[in-house]
Scaffold this active site. Structure first.
Site, PDB file in Angstrom:
ATOM      1  N   ASP A 108      34.370  51.867  -2.395  1.00 17.18           N
ATOM      2  CA  ASP A 108      33.406  51.526  -1.346  1.00 17.18           C
ATOM      3  C   ASP A 108      33.979  51.990  -0.009  1.00 17.18           C
ATOM      4  O   ASP A 108      35.113  51.645   0.333  1.00 17.18           O
ATOM      5  CB  ASP A 108      33.172  50.006  -1.352  1.00 17.18           C
ATOM      6  CG  ASP A 108      31.946  49.598  -0.541  1.00 17.18           C
ATOM      7  OD1 ASP A 108      31.854  50.004   0.630  1.00 17.18           O
ATOM      8  OD2 ASP A 108      31.095  48.881  -1.083  1.00 17.18           O
ATOM      9  N   GLN A 121      20.963  43.332  -1.012  1.00 15.62           N
ATOM     10  CA  GLN A 121      21.172  44.704  -1.483  1.00 15.62           C
ATOM     11  C   GLN A 121      20.807  45.705  -0.385  1.00 15.62           C
ATOM     12  O   GLN A 121      19.826  45.524   0.339  1.00 15.62           O
ATOM     13  CB  GLN A 121      20.291  44.958  -2.720  1.00 15.62           C
ATOM     14  CG  GLN A 121      20.552  46.285  -3.404  1.00 15.62           C
ATOM     15  CD  GLN A 121      19.754  46.439  -4.704  1.00 15.62           C
ATOM     16  OE1 GLN A 121      18.848  45.641  -4.985  1.00 15.62           O
ATOM     17  NE2 GLN A 121      20.091  47.450  -5.477  1.00 15.62           N
ATOM     18  N   HIS A 145      24.348  48.469  -8.838  1.00 16.90           N
ATOM     19  CA  HIS A 145      25.801  48.642  -8.776  1.00 16.90           C
ATOM     20  C   HIS A 145      26.468  47.280  -8.745  1.00 16.90           C
ATOM     21  O   HIS A 145      25.852  46.287  -8.347  1.00 16.90           O
ATOM     22  CB  HIS A 145      26.200  49.460  -7.547  1.00 16.90           C
ATOM     23  CG  HIS A 145      25.680  48.894  -6.262  1.00 16.90           C
ATOM     24  ND1 HIS A 145      24.400  49.125  -5.830  1.00 16.90           N
ATOM     25  CD2 HIS A 145      26.254  48.093  -5.345  1.00 16.90           C
ATOM     26  CE1 HIS A 145      24.209  48.496  -4.683  1.00 16.90           C
ATOM     27  NE2 HIS A 145      25.314  47.849  -4.374  1.00 16.90           N
TER      28      HIS A 145
HETATM   29  P1  AMP Z   1      24.809  46.538  -1.663  1.00 18.24           P
HETATM   30  O1  AMP Z   1      24.642  45.968  -0.294  1.00 18.24           O
HETATM   31  O2  AMP Z   1      25.178  45.587  -2.725  1.00 18.24           O
HETATM   32  O3  AMP Z   1      23.614  47.389  -1.983  1.00 18.24           O
HETATM   33  O4  AMP Z   1      26.086  47.462  -1.569  1.00 18.24           O
HETATM   34  C1  AMP Z   1      26.091  48.759  -1.130  1.00 18.24           C
HETATM   35  C2  AMP Z   1      27.532  49.089  -0.900  1.00 18.24           C
HETATM   36  O5  AMP Z   1      27.638  50.483  -0.796  1.00 18.24           O
HETATM   37  C3  AMP Z   1      28.112  48.495   0.379  1.00 18.24           C
HETATM   38  O6  AMP Z   1      29.230  47.704   0.048  1.00 18.24           O
HETATM   39  C4  AMP Z   1      28.488  49.715   1.201  1.00 18.24           C
HETATM   40  O7  AMP Z   1      29.687  49.510   1.896  1.00 18.24           O
HETATM   41  C5  AMP Z   1      28.630  50.782   0.148  1.00 18.24           C
HETATM   42  N1  AMP Z   1      28.362  52.139   0.565  1.00 18.24           N
HETATM   43  C6  AMP Z   1      27.379  52.599   1.350  1.00 18.24           C
HETATM   44  N2  AMP Z   1      27.428  53.944   1.446  1.00 18.24           N
HETATM   45  C7  AMP Z   1      28.465  54.343   0.680  1.00 18.24           C
HETATM   46  C8  AMP Z   1      29.036  55.612   0.356  1.00 18.24           C
HETATM   47  N3  AMP Z   1      28.541  56.750   0.843  1.00 18.24           N
HETATM   48  N4  AMP Z   1      30.117  55.640  -0.464  1.00 18.24           N
HETATM   49  C9  AMP Z   1      30.633  54.506  -0.957  1.00 18.24           C
HETATM   50  N5  AMP Z   1      30.135  53.275  -0.693  1.00 18.24           N
HETATM   51  C10 AMP Z   1      29.078  53.199   0.113  1.00 18.24           C
END
Ligand code: AMP
Length: 143
Positions: A37, A101, A107
């Site tokens: 992340d 989310q 995920h």
């Molecule tokens: P959620 O809020 O459960 O949908 O989690 C999305 C997660 O994706 C968050 O923890 C973000 O920090 C992470 N995230 C967003 N963009 C990226 C990216 N390009 N690469 C890796 N993680 C990301």
């Protein structure tokens, strides 16, 4: 984005799975991918996705794919524990905007935890890429 609606094939994680967007990979096989992340809530925060499912959330995924994802989460959590020796592990998963989310490709978060340290902000500061790569390499070596 509600719990119901169409899967966007250009969401960030779909692009990462396709290789259209860079990521710091930890491990993958033909069905699942674990990657760092970039806005970690604690050092060593890993995300695990199913690469073939177009489920946006836990309501939509086929049970056999959920089983594959769960096994990947456990494999990742075991490697995180061996590599980083945390005091605890938080495994979490959000569904729908109201559920917290932000990326609508199902995920699971695997977050190593330290005694006395509270979880960082969801979607907080960006990590140092060299640190992420070092953590990913250490976790991958412990698989
Ligand atoms: P959620 O809020 O459960 O949908 O989690 C999305 C997660 O994706 C968050 O923890 C973000 O920090 C992470 N995230 C967003 N963009 C990226 C990216 N390009 N690469 C890796 N993680 C990301």
């Amino acid at each position: 984005m509600s719990l119901h609606g169409a899967y966007d094939p250009d969401n960030i994680f779909a692009r990462i799975v396709r290789g259209d967007m860079p990521s710091v990979k930890v491990w993958e096989d033909e069905k699942v991918l674990a990657f760092m992340d970039v806005f970690p809530q604690a050092p060593g925060h890993v995300l695990v996705v199913h690469k073939l499912s177009r489920a946006r959330n836990i309501l939509e995924i086929e049970p056999h794919e959920l089983t594959e994802l769960a096994a990947a989460v456990q494999k990742t959590a075991r490697a995180v524990e061996r590599a980083l020796k945390p005091d605890g592990l938080t495994v979490m998963q959000f569904n729908g905007e109201a559920g917290g989310q932000t990326v609508f490709h199902l995920h699971v978060h695997v977050i190593p935890r330290r005694e006395g340290e509270s979880l960082g902000r969801h979607g907080g500061g960006m990590a140092d890429m060299d640190e992420l790569k070092a953590q990913a390499a250490a976790i991958a070596a412990a698989l």
